[in-house]
Design a protein around this motif. Structure first.
Motif, PDB file in Angstrom:
ATOM      1  N   PHE A 111       0.861  -1.190   0.000  1.00  0.00           N
ATOM      2  CA  PHE A 111       0.000   0.000   0.000  1.00  0.00           C
ATOM      3  C   PHE A 111       0.894   1.235   0.000  1.00  0.00           C
ATOM      4  N   TYR A 112       0.648   2.160  -0.922  1.00  0.00           N
ATOM      5  CA  TYR A 112       1.361   3.431  -0.957  1.00  0.00           C
ATOM      6  C   TYR A 112       0.467   4.479  -0.326  1.00  0.00           C
ATOM      7  N   LYS A 113       0.939   5.054   0.798  1.00  0.00           N
ATOM      8  CA  LYS A 113       0.083   5.952   1.557  1.00  0.00           C
ATOM      9  C   LYS A 113       0.393   7.411   1.259  1.00  0.00           C
ATOM     10  N   LYS A 114      -0.628   8.244   1.522  1.00  0.00           N
ATOM     11  CA  LYS A 114      -0.495   9.676   1.204  1.00  0.00           C
ATOM     12  C   LYS A 114       0.593  10.357   2.029  1.00  0.00           C
ATOM     13  N   ASP A 115       0.899   9.794   3.214  1.00  0.00           N
ATOM     14  CA  ASP A 115       1.957  10.390   4.038  1.00  0.00           C
ATOM     15  C   ASP A 115       3.358   9.932   3.614  1.00  0.00           C
ATOM     16  N   GLY A 116       3.447   9.239   2.454  1.00  0.00           N
ATOM     17  CA  GLY A 116       4.747   8.837   1.935  1.00  0.00           C
ATOM     18  C   GLY A 116       5.218   7.470   2.409  1.00  0.00           C
ATOM     19  N   LYS A 117       4.499   6.885   3.362  1.00  0.00           N
ATOM     20  CA  LYS A 117       4.902   5.569   3.866  1.00  0.00           C
ATOM     21  C   LYS A 117       4.337   4.449   2.981  1.00  0.00           C
ATOM     22  N   ASN A 118       5.007   3.304   3.001  1.00  0.00           N
ATOM     23  CA  ASN A 118       4.465   2.095   2.355  1.00  0.00           C
ATOM     24  C   ASN A 118       4.151   1.076   3.433  1.00  0.00           C
ATOM     25  N   VAL A 119       3.088   0.320   3.244  1.00  0.00           N
ATOM     26  CA  VAL A 119       2.793  -0.778   4.170  1.00  0.00           C
ATOM     27  C   VAL A 119       2.697  -2.073   3.377  1.00  0.00           C
ATOM     28  N   GLU A 120       3.444  -3.090   3.822  1.00  0.00           N
ATOM     29  CA  GLU A 120       3.425  -4.390   3.151  1.00  0.00           C
ATOM     30  C   GLU A 120       2.700  -5.425   4.009  1.00  0.00           C
ATOM     31  N   VAL A 121       1.798  -6.168   3.378  1.00  0.00           N
ATOM     32  CA  VAL A 121       1.068  -7.238   4.070  1.00  0.00           C
ATOM     33  C   VAL A 121       1.038  -8.456   3.147  1.00  0.00           C
ATOM     34  N   MET A 122       1.286  -9.637   3.722  1.00  0.00           N
ATOM     35  CA  MET A 122       1.206 -10.850   2.904  1.00  0.00           C
ATOM     36  C   MET A 122       0.218 -11.825   3.545  1.00  0.00           C
ATOM     37  N   GLY A 123      -0.523 -12.551   2.702  1.00  0.00           N
ATOM     38  CA  GLY A 123      -1.460 -13.536   3.231  1.00  0.00           C
ATOM     39  C   GLY A 123      -1.854 -14.552   2.183  1.00  0.00           C
ATOM     40  N   SER A 124      -2.506 -15.629   2.642  1.00  0.00           N
ATOM     41  CA  SER A 124      -2.891 -16.718   1.757  1.00  0.00           C
ATOM     42  C   SER A 124      -4.380 -17.015   1.896  1.00  0.00           C
ATOM     43  N   SER A 125      -4.957 -17.462   0.785  1.00  0.00           N
ATOM     44  CA  SER A 125      -6.347 -17.918   0.779  1.00  0.00           C
ATOM     45  C   SER A 125      -6.292 -19.438   0.872  1.00  0.00           C
ATOM     46  N   ILE A 126      -6.674 -19.963   2.038  1.00  0.00           N
ATOM     47  CA  ILE A 126      -6.332 -21.368   2.327  1.00  0.00           C
ATOM     48  C   ILE A 126      -7.489 -22.352   2.116  1.00  0.00           C
TER      49      ILE A 126
END
Lengths: 221, 290
Positions: A111-126
């Protein structure tokens, strides 16, 4: 092993065509965006395994985007999510890739956020629309989103868990599962799954605990 | 609590109840929710089922890939305009099963029952049987509890996943659930309901999962149609007094073992069966390139 509930057998109510590729994908998207916060203008989806190969045919791309836009797996707007994202000015990019030794239906969100930060999330559909979040900001985690979940990040110190659990007990809520990990910078991530919905007052109290860095709350999707 | 078909029959006999009541009682006990609340939640499930079974009859619904679509409407028009070979009841059931499959494949709203790929069978069978037997909405909701009970037992002792057990585990389970539900709806005994479920599974034991291009479209739509017919005829056989000489629980075990012994290519990987035919491969290339 538990006996399945009747709505595990007749359910989920969902947008087709596949519980793993659409219902699970939408749930992954929704949980990931809650973790990221909603002020993002661009999302990259790194698709692994079966997700990488068949995302277009199964509409996994549409389901993921619907999820990050906050839609539930049975929302009939899901099939138009790419157009809705465009209208909202959110850019979405799909990148088939190899994420290594992961479940075949795995996605990494950036995710590219308006405050300049990036957030990374990983997950699986099991399977059956069920999901597992496996990584947040590069840290290994493991939770399903089935329970109300608190993700607390704090500078490690003695008594921190006691402080948090005090406010949970105050609301007479039971802790179902808890996982605590600490990184090399001595920052701890506690994933706390509860048996009842989290309320705002409790979160505020936890957020104000000394040495707390960040608190994310995810109610079931 | 029940984990086997034999438990269901035992509890039903002891309490002089139907399977649907035993299942609802246990769900209430398990979750702490009132029976009324659970019943109403199931009614909302039924409503989604009915919508998805009707949508494809009214207009042509086309899948995302374009591989399938418009078939429910074809059957609906055929019933209206021509003399059918297998009769209007069978044809209506097939049309409804096709409709749900098409709605699913076009990213419409469905209920996984027990899976998305087999979602057409139970709605088609319940709606059609209710029409024939002149049953009301509450009785259709009750039938869904009977179906759930059968599904719970199969999921617990075997699998309802095509990737694990082939199509027999998805469309076979759905047909077994639907067959038992219709038997109870028609006033049959719990024993007869389990005979119907056992017959339905035996009829398609060994059926492979071989989706063209890996999509939940073809041959899934056809197997939803044949699964609905399988359920209705299995219910009729059981109501006529035919007993499965092998008990339901043993048939479920056999289904699981057969599923485990199916090669990887025939469990949802699109590497075998009709997916691996030259035409199946051609569709795969057209849809995904390379």
């Amino acid at each position: 092993m538990k006996l399945y509930g009747v709505f595990d057998i007749l359910g989920p109510v969902m947008i087709g065509p596949s519980s793993s590729h659409t219902a699970g994908a939408a749930r992954l998207g929704k949980v990931a965006s809650k973790i990221a916060g909603d002020d993002f203008y661009k999302v990259e989806f790194y698709l692994h395994g079966s997700f990488a190969k068949t995302y277009k045919g199964h509409g996994t791309d549409r389901a993921l985007v619907a999820g990050v836009l906050g839609m539930d797996p049975d929302d009939e707007r899901l099939r138009n999510s790419l157009e809705i994202a465009k209208e909202k000015g959110i850019e979405v990019i799909f990148i088939p890739t190899d994420l290594g030794d992961q479940h075949p239906n795995t996605v990494k969100f950036v995710f590219y956020k308006k405050d300049g930060k990036n957030v990374e999330v990983m997950g699986s559909s099991i399977g059956g629309g069920n999901i597992l979040i496996t990584e947040i900001e590069g840290e290994k985690v493991e939770f399903t989103g089935e329970y109300p979940t608190i993700i607390a990040k704090y500078n490690d110190r003695k008594g921190m868990l006691a402080d948090i659990s005090k406010f949970i007990l105050e609301k007479d809520i039971n802790i179902a599962n808890m996982k605590v990990t600490r990184n090399l910078q001595m920052i701890t991530t506690a994933i706390i799954e509860l048996d009842a919905k989290v309320d705002d007052e409790m979160v505020e109290k936890i957020r104000n605990i000394k040495d707390m860095l960040n608190v994310i709350v995810i109610n079931p999707v | 609590m029940y984990t086997k078909g034999s438990d269901l029959i035992k509890i039903a006999k002891e309490k002089n109840k139907r399977i649907c009541d035993v299942v609802l009682d246990y769900e209430s006990e398990r979750t702490g929710k009132s029976k009324k609340e659970i019943f109403e939640q199931m009614r909302s499930v039924l409503k989604v089922m009915i919508d998805s079974a009707n949508r494809g009859l009214e207009k042509e619904v086309i899948s995302i890939s374009g591989l399938i679509g418009g078939n429910a409407k074809k059957v609906e028009d055929y019933v209206k305009n021509k003399k059918t070979i297998s009769g209007n009841i069978i044809n209506k059931a097939m049309a409804r099963a096709l409709s749900v499959s098409e709605v699913n494949a076009s990213m419409g709203k469905i209920v996984a029952a027990p899976t998305a790929g087999s979602a057409g069978i139970l709605p088609a069978v319940i709606i059609t049987a209710a029409e024939v037997l002149n049953k009301n909405e509450d009785e259709m909701v009750e039938a869904l509890f009977t179906a759930s009970g059968i599904g719970q037992i199969i999921a617990k002792n075997a699998t309802v996943s095509g990737a694990e057990g082939g199509c027999q585990a998805e469309c076979g389970s759905a047909a077994a659930m639907a067959a038992a539900a219709v038997v109870e709806m028609a006033g049959g005994t719990p024993e007869q309901a389990l005979h119907a479920a056992a017959i339905a599974i035996q009829n398609i034991l060994g059926l492979v999962c071989d989706p063209v291009a890996g999509l939940v479209e073809a041959p899934c739509y056809l197997r939803n149609s044949s699964g609905a017919v399988n359920a209705l005829t299995s219910a009729d056989l059981a109501l006529a007094g035919i007993k499965s000489i092998i008990p339901f629980d043993e048939v479920v075990d056999a289904m699981y073992k057969v599923g485990k012994s199916l090669p990887f290519e025939l469990r949802e990987t699109a590497l075998g069966g009709i997916a691996a035919t030259p035409t199946g491969q051609k569709f795969m290339k057209e849809i995904f390139g390379e």
